[in-house]
Motif scaffolding. Sequence first.
Motif, PDB file in Angstrom:
ATOM      1  N   VAL A 119       0.836  -1.205   0.000  1.00  0.00           N
ATOM      2  CA  VAL A 119       0.000   0.000   0.000  1.00  0.00           C
ATOM      3  C   VAL A 119       0.872   1.257   0.000  1.00  0.00           C
ATOM      4  N   ARG A 120       1.960   1.229   0.779  1.00  0.00           N
ATOM      5  CA  ARG A 120       2.859   2.390   0.813  1.00  0.00           C
ATOM      6  C   ARG A 120       3.462   2.633  -0.576  1.00  0.00           C
ATOM      7  N   ASP A 121       3.895   1.535  -1.182  1.00  0.00           N
ATOM      8  CA  ASP A 121       4.505   1.584  -2.501  1.00  0.00           C
ATOM      9  C   ASP A 121       3.524   2.131  -3.547  1.00  0.00           C
ATOM     10  N   LEU A 122       2.288   1.660  -3.509  1.00  0.00           N
ATOM     11  CA  LEU A 122       1.272   2.120  -4.463  1.00  0.00           C
ATOM     12  C   LEU A 122       0.949   3.591  -4.198  1.00  0.00           C
ATOM     13  N   GLY A 123       0.956   3.971  -2.922  1.00  0.00           N
ATOM     14  CA  GLY A 123       0.736   5.378  -2.570  1.00  0.00           C
ATOM     15  C   GLY A 123       1.815   6.256  -3.183  1.00  0.00           C
ATOM     16  N   GLU A 124       3.047   5.777  -3.136  1.00  0.00           N
ATOM     17  CA  GLU A 124       4.142   6.544  -3.738  1.00  0.00           C
ATOM     18  C   GLU A 124       4.001   6.613  -5.251  1.00  0.00           C
ATOM     19  N   ALA A 125       3.354   5.588  -5.834  1.00  0.00           N
ATOM     20  CA  ALA A 125       3.134   5.582  -7.287  1.00  0.00           C
ATOM     21  C   ALA A 125       1.930   6.449  -7.689  1.00  0.00           C
ATOM     22  N   GLY A 126       1.234   7.017  -6.696  1.00  0.00           N
ATOM     23  CA  GLY A 126       0.138   7.919  -7.022  1.00  0.00           C
ATOM     24  C   GLY A 126      -1.255   7.414  -6.691  1.00  0.00           C
ATOM     25  N   LEU A 127      -1.333   6.261  -6.009  1.00  0.00           N
ATOM     26  CA  LEU A 127      -2.650   5.785  -5.572  1.00  0.00           C
ATOM     27  C   LEU A 127      -3.256   6.846  -4.657  1.00  0.00           C
ATOM     28  N   GLY A 128      -4.563   7.124  -4.864  1.00  0.00           N
ATOM     29  CA  GLY A 128      -5.176   8.183  -4.071  1.00  0.00           C
ATOM     30  C   GLY A 128      -6.094   7.680  -2.970  1.00  0.00           C
ATOM     31  N   ALA A 129      -6.532   6.421  -3.116  1.00  0.00           N
ATOM     32  CA  ALA A 129      -7.551   5.924  -2.184  1.00  0.00           C
ATOM     33  C   ALA A 129      -7.459   4.409  -2.080  1.00  0.00           C
ATOM     34  N   ILE A 130      -8.223   3.879  -1.150  1.00  0.00           N
ATOM     35  CA  ILE A 130      -8.249   2.434  -0.942  1.00  0.00           C
ATOM     36  C   ILE A 130      -9.694   2.047  -0.611  1.00  0.00           C
ATOM     37  N   GLU A 131     -10.135   0.932  -1.181  1.00  0.00           N
ATOM     38  CA  GLU A 131     -11.524   0.507  -0.984  1.00  0.00           C
ATOM     39  C   GLU A 131     -11.628  -0.222   0.352  1.00  0.00           C
ATOM     40  N   ILE A 132     -12.223   0.419   1.309  1.00  0.00           N
ATOM     41  CA  ILE A 132     -12.338  -0.246   2.619  1.00  0.00           C
ATOM     42  C   ILE A 132     -13.684  -0.943   2.791  1.00  0.00           C
ATOM     43  N   LEU A 133     -14.760  -0.361   2.241  1.00  0.00           N
ATOM     44  CA  LEU A 133     -16.064  -1.018   2.344  1.00  0.00           C
ATOM     45  C   LEU A 133     -16.306  -1.877   1.107  1.00  0.00           C
ATOM     46  N   HIS A 134     -16.281  -3.178   1.315  1.00  0.00           N
ATOM     47  CA  HIS A 134     -16.494  -4.142   0.230  1.00  0.00           C
ATOM     48  C   HIS A 134     -17.101  -5.391   0.868  1.00  0.00           C
ATOM     49  N   PRO A 135     -18.036  -6.054   0.180  1.00  0.00           N
ATOM     50  CA  PRO A 135     -18.705  -7.212   0.785  1.00  0.00           C
ATOM     51  C   PRO A 135     -17.750  -8.327   1.235  1.00  0.00           C
ATOM     52  N   ASP A 136     -16.561  -8.410   0.648  1.00  0.00           N
ATOM     53  CA  ASP A 136     -15.607  -9.446   1.068  1.00  0.00           C
ATOM     54  C   ASP A 136     -14.855  -9.091   2.348  1.00  0.00           C
ATOM     55  N   TYR A 154     -21.936   9.645   1.487  1.00  0.00           N
ATOM     56  CA  TYR A 154     -21.734  10.575   0.380  1.00  0.00           C
ATOM     57  C   TYR A 154     -20.478  11.430   0.559  1.00  0.00           C
ATOM     58  N   GLU A 155     -20.144  11.713   1.808  1.00  0.00           N
ATOM     59  CA  GLU A 155     -18.981  12.575   2.090  1.00  0.00           C
ATOM     60  C   GLU A 155     -17.696  12.008   1.480  1.00  0.00           C
ATOM     61  N   TRP A 156     -17.632  10.679   1.371  1.00  0.00           N
ATOM     62  CA  TRP A 156     -16.418  10.081   0.794  1.00  0.00           C
ATOM     63  C   TRP A 156     -16.236  10.516  -0.662  1.00  0.00           C
ATOM     64  N   LEU A 157     -17.352  10.668  -1.349  1.00  0.00           N
ATOM     65  CA  LEU A 157     -17.281  11.104  -2.743  1.00  0.00           C
ATOM     66  C   LEU A 157     -16.823  12.556  -2.825  1.00  0.00           C
ATOM     67  N   GLU A 158     -17.305  13.372  -1.904  1.00  0.00           N
ATOM     68  CA  GLU A 158     -16.883  14.783  -1.914  1.00  0.00           C
ATOM     69  C   GLU A 158     -15.378  14.900  -1.707  1.00  0.00           C
ATOM     70  N   ARG A 159     -14.844  14.065  -0.811  1.00  0.00           N
ATOM     71  CA  ARG A 159     -13.386  14.103  -0.570  1.00  0.00           C
ATOM     72  C   ARG A 159     -12.619  13.646  -1.802  1.00  0.00           C
ATOM     73  N   LEU A 160     -13.143  12.630  -2.465  1.00  0.00           N
ATOM     74  CA  LEU A 160     -12.489  12.136  -3.687  1.00  0.00           C
ATOM     75  C   LEU A 160     -12.467  13.227  -4.749  1.00  0.00           C
ATOM     76  N   ARG A 161     -13.617  13.864  -4.892  1.00  0.00           N
ATOM     77  CA  ARG A 161     -13.739  14.896  -5.921  1.00  0.00           C
ATOM     78  C   ARG A 161     -12.724  16.017  -5.673  1.00  0.00           C
ATOM     79  N   ALA A 162     -12.600  16.382  -4.403  1.00  0.00           N
ATOM     80  CA  ALA A 162     -11.685  17.475  -4.060  1.00  0.00           C
ATOM     81  C   ALA A 162     -10.229  17.097  -4.313  1.00  0.00           C
ATOM     82  N   ALA A 163      -9.950  15.788  -4.353  1.00  0.00           N
ATOM     83  CA  ALA A 163      -8.564  15.334  -4.495  1.00  0.00           C
ATOM     84  C   ALA A 163      -8.186  15.019  -5.936  1.00  0.00           C
ATOM     85  N   ARG A 164      -9.080  15.296  -6.874  1.00  0.00           N
ATOM     86  CA  ARG A 164      -8.776  14.990  -8.270  1.00  0.00           C
ATOM     87  C   ARG A 164      -7.492  15.678  -8.705  1.00  0.00           C
TER      88      ARG A 164
END
Length: 292
Positions: A211-228, A274-284
Amino acid sequence: MTVPARRWIDLHLHSTASDGRYAPSKVMEMAAARGLSAVSLTDHDTTAGLVDAESAATRLGLEFVPGIEMEAEYGHHRLHILGYFIDPTNTRLVEALARMVTNRHARNEEMIARLKRMGVEIDYRAICDRHPNAAIGRPHIADELIRMRAVSSFQQAFSRYLGNDAPAYVPRVAPTAAEVIRIIRGVGGIASLAHPGRIRTSSQLELATMVRDLGEAGLGAIEILHPDHNDSTLKLIADLAERFGLLTTGGSDFHTLGTAVTRGTGFAKRRVPYEWLERLRAARPVSPARPT
Ligand code: AMP
Ligand code: MN
Ligand code: MN
Ligand code: MN
């Protein structure tokens, strides 16, 4: 004093443009009927459903985020990386996806050749004709095996033929995770690591390093809520997000209702605010490809 009603979103949905059961417009109708405020369609390695989904969403008063779920290589792992706010008309994206489709066709043909050697003859052209514009892969071959009664269930198609340890399986040629992140950012998007709980790392340290490595490559987010993700996975991954300064995303990974392709419960039980989407949008990122 009235408290404004909370709004909920789903940022991980599939349609017939990849391996989902329902057409993009139908998925939007289902999302609207569930009272969601915003959604993203994230088909595997294709943007073919986005135009139809967006027009349906607009008609339904549903906020729409153009998305994608791309497969990527990271060491010996196969990752799925979600891209949000992507511009599907960007030629760099169009070209990258065209390369993936070519790779998929070659790989599908190889799997079908292996099936043939095992005595199972599949008409690949018929599958392609039935799914025009789809990113065809193992789920479509599995459906065909069921249709021709070579297997009795989707699970059996994977256990006997197509699963990662089964004899007809051929791994996909996929771009590296850094490459996928670069493509997503280059078309104005934000990359989120899909369902990290599904990655089979040997230790929590290995996952954290990834995750740290991907963050350095420019990953902006991580999917925490998922049915699995169960509660402990959810907590582990939320901690990683916080530690490495990543935003959080979530969704149902909806494919269909009540059959084997469904991961988890279909539309998510745990709701994504919904707030998660607002944060994503602001980080584009500021896209070099976007005219100012
Ligand atoms: P592909 O991109 O062609 O490798 O297909 C991957 C898709 O196949 C996944 O997104 C799942 O929908 C499905 N899949 C892979 N492995 C299994 C399995 N063991 N059981 C059921 N479905 C699977
Ligand atoms: Mn899928
Ligand atoms: Mn996935
Ligand atoms: Mn998915």
